[in-house]
Design a protein around this motif. Structure first.
Motif, PDB file in Angstrom:
ATOM      1  N   MET A   1       0.857  -1.187   0.000  1.00 47.66           N
ATOM      2  CA  MET A   1       0.000   0.000   0.000  1.00 47.66           C
ATOM      3  C   MET A   1       0.891   1.234   0.000  1.00 47.66           C
ATOM      4  N   PRO A   2       1.335   1.673  -1.167  1.00 47.81           N
ATOM      5  CA  PRO A   2       2.241   2.825  -1.187  1.00 47.81           C
ATOM      6  C   PRO A   2       1.560   4.094  -0.704  1.00 47.81           C
ATOM      7  N   GLY A   3       2.344   4.941  -0.057  1.00 51.95           N
ATOM      8  CA  GLY A   3       1.875   6.263   0.332  1.00 51.95           C
ATOM      9  C   GLY A   3       2.002   7.203  -0.856  1.00 51.95           C
ATOM     10  N   PHE A   4       1.410   8.360  -0.723  1.00 58.17           N
ATOM     11  CA  PHE A   4       1.475   9.324  -1.815  1.00 58.17           C
ATOM     12  C   PHE A   4       1.961  10.691  -1.362  1.00 58.17           C
ATOM     13  N   TYR A   5       2.257  10.841  -0.054  1.00 54.76           N
ATOM     14  CA  TYR A   5       2.744  12.117   0.455  1.00 54.76           C
ATOM     15  C   TYR A   5       4.122  12.464  -0.089  1.00 54.76           C
ATOM     16  N   HIS A   6       4.846  11.463  -0.591  1.00 48.87           N
ATOM     17  CA  HIS A   6       6.159  11.745  -1.168  1.00 48.87           C
ATOM     18  C   HIS A   6       6.059  12.108  -2.643  1.00 48.87           C
ATOM     19  N   LYS A   7       4.830  12.204  -3.144  1.00 48.20           N
ATOM     20  CA  LYS A   7       4.529  12.624  -4.512  1.00 48.20           C
ATOM     21  C   LYS A   7       5.270  11.779  -5.553  1.00 48.20           C
ATOM     22  N   PRO A   8       4.966  10.484  -5.605  1.00 47.38           N
ATOM     23  CA  PRO A   8       5.636   9.611  -6.571  1.00 47.38           C
ATOM     24  C   PRO A   8       5.369  10.049  -8.012  1.00 47.38           C
ATOM     25  N   ALA A   9       6.400   9.982  -8.819  1.00 48.58           N
ATOM     26  CA  ALA A   9       6.285  10.371 -10.228  1.00 48.58           C
ATOM     27  C   ALA A   9       6.263   9.163 -11.156  1.00 48.58           C
ATOM     28  N   SER A  10       6.456   7.966 -10.580  1.00 48.83           N
ATOM     29  CA  SER A  10       6.517   6.769 -11.417  1.00 48.83           C
ATOM     30  C   SER A  10       6.088   5.545 -10.610  1.00 48.83           C
ATOM     31  N   ILE A  11       5.862   4.457 -11.312  1.00 52.42           N
ATOM     32  CA  ILE A  11       5.562   3.186 -10.652  1.00 52.42           C
ATOM     33  C   ILE A  11       6.747   2.776  -9.785  1.00 52.42           C
ATOM     34  N   GLU A  12       7.953   3.020 -10.267  1.00 52.83           N
ATOM     35  CA  GLU A  12       9.150   2.689  -9.491  1.00 52.83           C
ATOM     36  C   GLU A  12       9.182   3.457  -8.171  1.00 52.83           C
TER      37      GLU A  12
END
Length: 186
Positions: free
Chosen positions: A146-157
């Motif tokens: 369950m990845p978080g999103f507060y780190h603002k991921p820019a890719s699937i990686e």
């Protein structure tokens, strides 16, 4: 040595990113890839499983009951199963060591070593939740994909690295795989 096992659930990218993170951290790695995971690696990652095996210090066959990690006398310190199928979770939760992978997980629990399961399934049935609770009560760590999103991921990686970083965190391995929450970001 840390054992990384990859089972036949979707989400083999998690195993790949954890493997690369462990390698980058200088950790000695034992790798076990089930037959179904091999097919999913080819499909989802577009690579041959051998490319991942080259990153490991030692490879184990899930069908080989004579392998060293099936014994409590083996000195490995932890095991991560990513992704972890519900079948594998069920076997571990119920003490059903049907292969070398589930036996090594059984060794972790009985020897009180770190066992981290990264289940990859949704939605979850009650029995899935009960099996997770059972493993948790025995000392296993349930770390859902369950990845978080507060780190603002820019890719699937980036999303997979969030999970890989959390796995390394619970193993006590320093990493900078994701930007940590500071509370000052909002």
């Amino acid at each position: 040595m840390i054992i990384l096992a990859m089972t036949g659930a979707s989400g083999v990218i998690y195993g790949e990113r954890i493997l690369k993170a462990l390698r980058g951290a200088g950790v000695r790695i034992g790798l076990m890839i089930t037959d179904t995971a091999r097919e999913i690696i080819r499909y989802e990652l577009g690579i041959e499983p051998g490319a991942l095996e080259e990153l490991a210090d030692e490879c184990f066959d899930a069908g080989d009951f004579t392998t060293s990690i099936n014994s409590g006398s083996s000195p490995f310190r932890a095991m991560v199963i990513a992704p972890c199928t519900m079948k594998t979770l069920s076997a571990i939760a119920n003490g059903y060591a049907e292969n070398s992978l589930t036996r090594a997980a059984d060794v972790c629990l009985k020897e009180r070593r770190d066992l981290v399961l990264v289940p990859r399934e949704t939605p979850l049935r009650s029995v899935h939740l009960e099996n997770m609770l059972r493993v948790s009560r025995e000392g296993g760590i349930i770390l859902p994909a369950m990845p978080g999103f507060y780190h603002k991921p820019a890719s699937i990686e980036d999303m997979a690295d969030f999970i890989a970083g959390k796995v390394l965190d619970v193993l006590g391995i320093e990493n900078d795989l994701f930007r940590r929450w500071t509370g000052k970001d909002i």
